[in-house]
Design a protein around this motif. Structure first.
Motif, PDB file in Angstrom:
ATOM      1  N   HIS A  38      -1.609  10.165   4.997  1.00 35.94           N
ATOM      2  CA  HIS A  38      -2.348   9.780   4.263  1.00 35.94           C
ATOM      3  C   HIS A  38      -1.710   9.899   2.766  1.00 35.94           C
ATOM      4  O   HIS A  38      -0.875  10.571   1.951  1.00 35.94           O
ATOM      5  N   ILE A  39      -1.863   8.687   2.176  1.00 35.26           N
ATOM      6  CA  ILE A  39      -1.529   7.836   1.125  1.00 35.26           C
ATOM      7  C   ILE A  39      -2.088   9.430  -0.031  1.00 35.26           C
ATOM      8  O   ILE A  39      -0.622   9.694  -0.633  1.00 35.26           O
ATOM      9  N   TRP A  40      -2.837  10.201   0.091  1.00 35.03           N
ATOM     10  CA  TRP A  40      -3.331  11.478  -0.698  1.00 35.03           C
ATOM     11  C   TRP A  40      -2.235  12.135  -0.719  1.00 35.03           C
ATOM     12  O   TRP A  40      -1.907  12.870  -1.558  1.00 35.03           O
ATOM     13  N   PHE A  41      -1.240  12.451   0.390  1.00 37.46           N
ATOM     14  CA  PHE A  41       0.143  13.183  -0.126  1.00 37.46           C
ATOM     15  C   PHE A  41       0.989  13.399   0.110  1.00 37.46           C
ATOM     16  O   PHE A  41       2.364  13.571   0.118  1.00 37.46           O
ATOM     17  N   GLU A  42       1.184  11.979  -0.640  1.00 39.52           N
ATOM     18  CA  GLU A  42       2.463  10.798  -0.575  1.00 39.52           C
ATOM     19  C   GLU A  42       3.426  11.469  -1.619  1.00 39.52           C
ATOM     20  O   GLU A  42       2.535  12.180  -3.428  1.00 39.52           O
ATOM     21  N   GLY A  43       5.036  12.382  -1.754  1.00 41.19           N
ATOM     22  CA  GLY A  43       5.769  12.626  -2.354  1.00 41.19           C
ATOM     23  C   GLY A  43       4.970  14.787  -2.814  1.00 41.19           C
ATOM     24  O   GLY A  43       5.772  14.932  -2.858  1.00 41.19           O
ATOM     25  N   PHE A  44       4.594  15.312  -1.362  1.00 42.70           N
ATOM     26  CA  PHE A  44       3.886  16.152  -1.146  1.00 42.70           C
ATOM     27  C   PHE A  44       4.868  17.003  -0.450  1.00 42.70           C
ATOM     28  O   PHE A  44       5.413  16.260  -0.048  1.00 42.70           O
ATOM     29  N   ASP A  47      -5.959  17.413  -8.324  1.00 39.52           N
ATOM     30  CA  ASP A  47      -5.881  17.018  -6.723  1.00 39.52           C
ATOM     31  C   ASP A  47      -4.608  17.915  -6.809  1.00 39.52           C
ATOM     32  O   ASP A  47      -4.661  18.814  -5.310  1.00 39.52           O
ATOM     33  N   SER A  48      -3.847  18.446  -7.759  1.00 40.32           N
ATOM     34  CA  SER A  48      -2.796  18.834  -7.122  1.00 40.32           C
ATOM     35  C   SER A  48      -1.957  20.388  -6.125  1.00 40.32           C
ATOM     36  O   SER A  48      -2.275  20.774  -5.404  1.00 40.32           O
ATOM     37  N   THR A  49      -3.527  21.690  -7.400  1.00 38.54           N
ATOM     38  CA  THR A  49      -3.459  22.444  -7.127  1.00 38.54           C
ATOM     39  C   THR A  49      -4.307  22.308  -5.126  1.00 38.54           C
ATOM     40  O   THR A  49      -4.809  23.038  -4.333  1.00 38.54           O
ATOM     41  N   THR A  50      -5.414  21.584  -5.206  1.00 40.65           N
ATOM     42  CA  THR A  50      -6.008  21.092  -3.904  1.00 40.65           C
ATOM     43  C   THR A  50      -5.666  20.477  -3.052  1.00 40.65           C
ATOM     44  O   THR A  50      -5.460  21.403  -1.450  1.00 40.65           O
ATOM     45  N   ARG A  51      -4.380  20.387  -2.657  1.00 42.70           N
ATOM     46  CA  ARG A  51      -2.849  19.753  -2.535  1.00 42.70           C
ATOM     47  C   ARG A  51      -2.275  20.939  -1.798  1.00 42.70           C
ATOM     48  O   ARG A  51      -2.072  20.854   0.012  1.00 42.70           O
ATOM     49  N   PHE A  52      -2.319  21.459  -2.536  1.00 42.81           N
ATOM     50  CA  PHE A  52      -1.035  22.602  -1.448  1.00 42.81           C
ATOM     51  C   PHE A  52      -2.190  22.920  -0.249  1.00 42.81           C
ATOM     52  O   PHE A  52      -1.446  23.503   0.592  1.00 42.81           O
ATOM     53  N   TYR A  53      -3.610  23.914  -0.498  1.00 44.53           N
ATOM     54  CA  TYR A  53      -4.404  24.432  -0.368  1.00 44.53           C
ATOM     55  C   TYR A  53      -4.716  23.554   1.376  1.00 44.53           C
ATOM     56  O   TYR A  53      -4.250  24.389   2.048  1.00 44.53           O
ATOM     57  N   ILE A  54      -5.235  22.694   0.770  1.00 44.14           N
ATOM     58  CA  ILE A  54      -5.401  21.153   1.860  1.00 44.14           C
ATOM     59  C   ILE A  54      -3.881  21.825   2.330  1.00 44.14           C
ATOM     60  O   ILE A  54      -4.051  21.377   4.053  1.00 44.14           O
TER      61      ILE A  54
END
Length: 215
Positions: free
Chosen positions: A161-167, A5-12
């Motif tokens: 979106h909540i998936w990015f919460e805290g990013f 999740d964390s790695t994917t979040r960075f690239y997305i």
């Protein structure tokens, strides 16, 4: 393989920022896929290959059929016209592929792939390792009329979106956020991170058809 999740979040996140920049200029990208994402020397993701990109403006549609089969939005397949939000569909497909290692819609030939795409993301089985919030975001990028990003907020709707919460968006924009992968590069012309292919020493045959004799 696949990313967590964390790695994917960075690239997305990198892709979201790039799409925001393009969409502010009225440009639809239309060729989002892992092959078109490269890492710079600092490990940050860059979008490349703008062969399918088109300036269509705001609130307008275009009808060109183009893109990579696994990433083509349903509105393009149905020739209903597509706008800037076509990129959000591809973003969902990209996110799924980064998390699982394979795109959600794939078949032995393009026509079969298109038929699977038209069935929608709800017909796709998500691996258990994909979090509920990640699934929710991917599914919200599916329907052309209700897709996240269709509203006034544009791509900002995706980033909220909540998936990015805290990013750490500010850290990413200032490049103070540590990327998950740091390429080993010795110079600006170091191509060691790319696959190697044998040299093509064949020369094309001379064209003696005479088609250009009047030029």
């Amino acid at each position: 393989g696949n990313f967590d999740d964390s790695t994917t979040r960075f690239y997305i996140g990198c892709v979201v920022e790039a799409l925001q920049y393009l969409h502010r200029k009225g440009i639809v990208y239309r060729d989002l896929k892992p092959e078109n994402l490269l890492l710079d020397t600092t490990g940050y993701c860059k979008i490349t290959d703008f062969g399918f990109a088109k300036r269509i403006g705001f609130g307008k549609k275009t009808w060109t059929f183009c893109g990579t089969p696994e990433y083509v939005p349903p509105e393009v397949i149905l020739n209903k016209g597509h706008d800037l939000t076509a990129d959000f569909w591809s973003l969902g497909v990209l996110m799924f592929e980064l998390l699982t290692g394979t795109p959600p819609f794939t078949a032995s030939d393009p026509m079969k792939t298109y038929n699977i795409i038209l069935k929608g993301i709800d017909a796709v089985d998500f691996p258990r390792r994909i979090s509920r919030n990640a699934q929710n975001l991917v599914k919200k990028l599916d329907n052309p009329t209700e897709r996240l990003g269709v509203g006034r907020g544009g791509v900002m709707e995706v980033s909220k979106h909540i998936w990015f919460e805290g990013f750490n968006w500010a850290g990413m924009n200032s490049k103070t956020l540590t990327p998950p992968i740091l390429p080993k590069v010795s110079s600006a012309v170091d191509a060691s991170n790319f696959d190697e292919y044998p040299a093509d020493n064949e020369h094309p045959p001379d064209d003696v058809s005479g088609w250009d004799k009047d030029f």
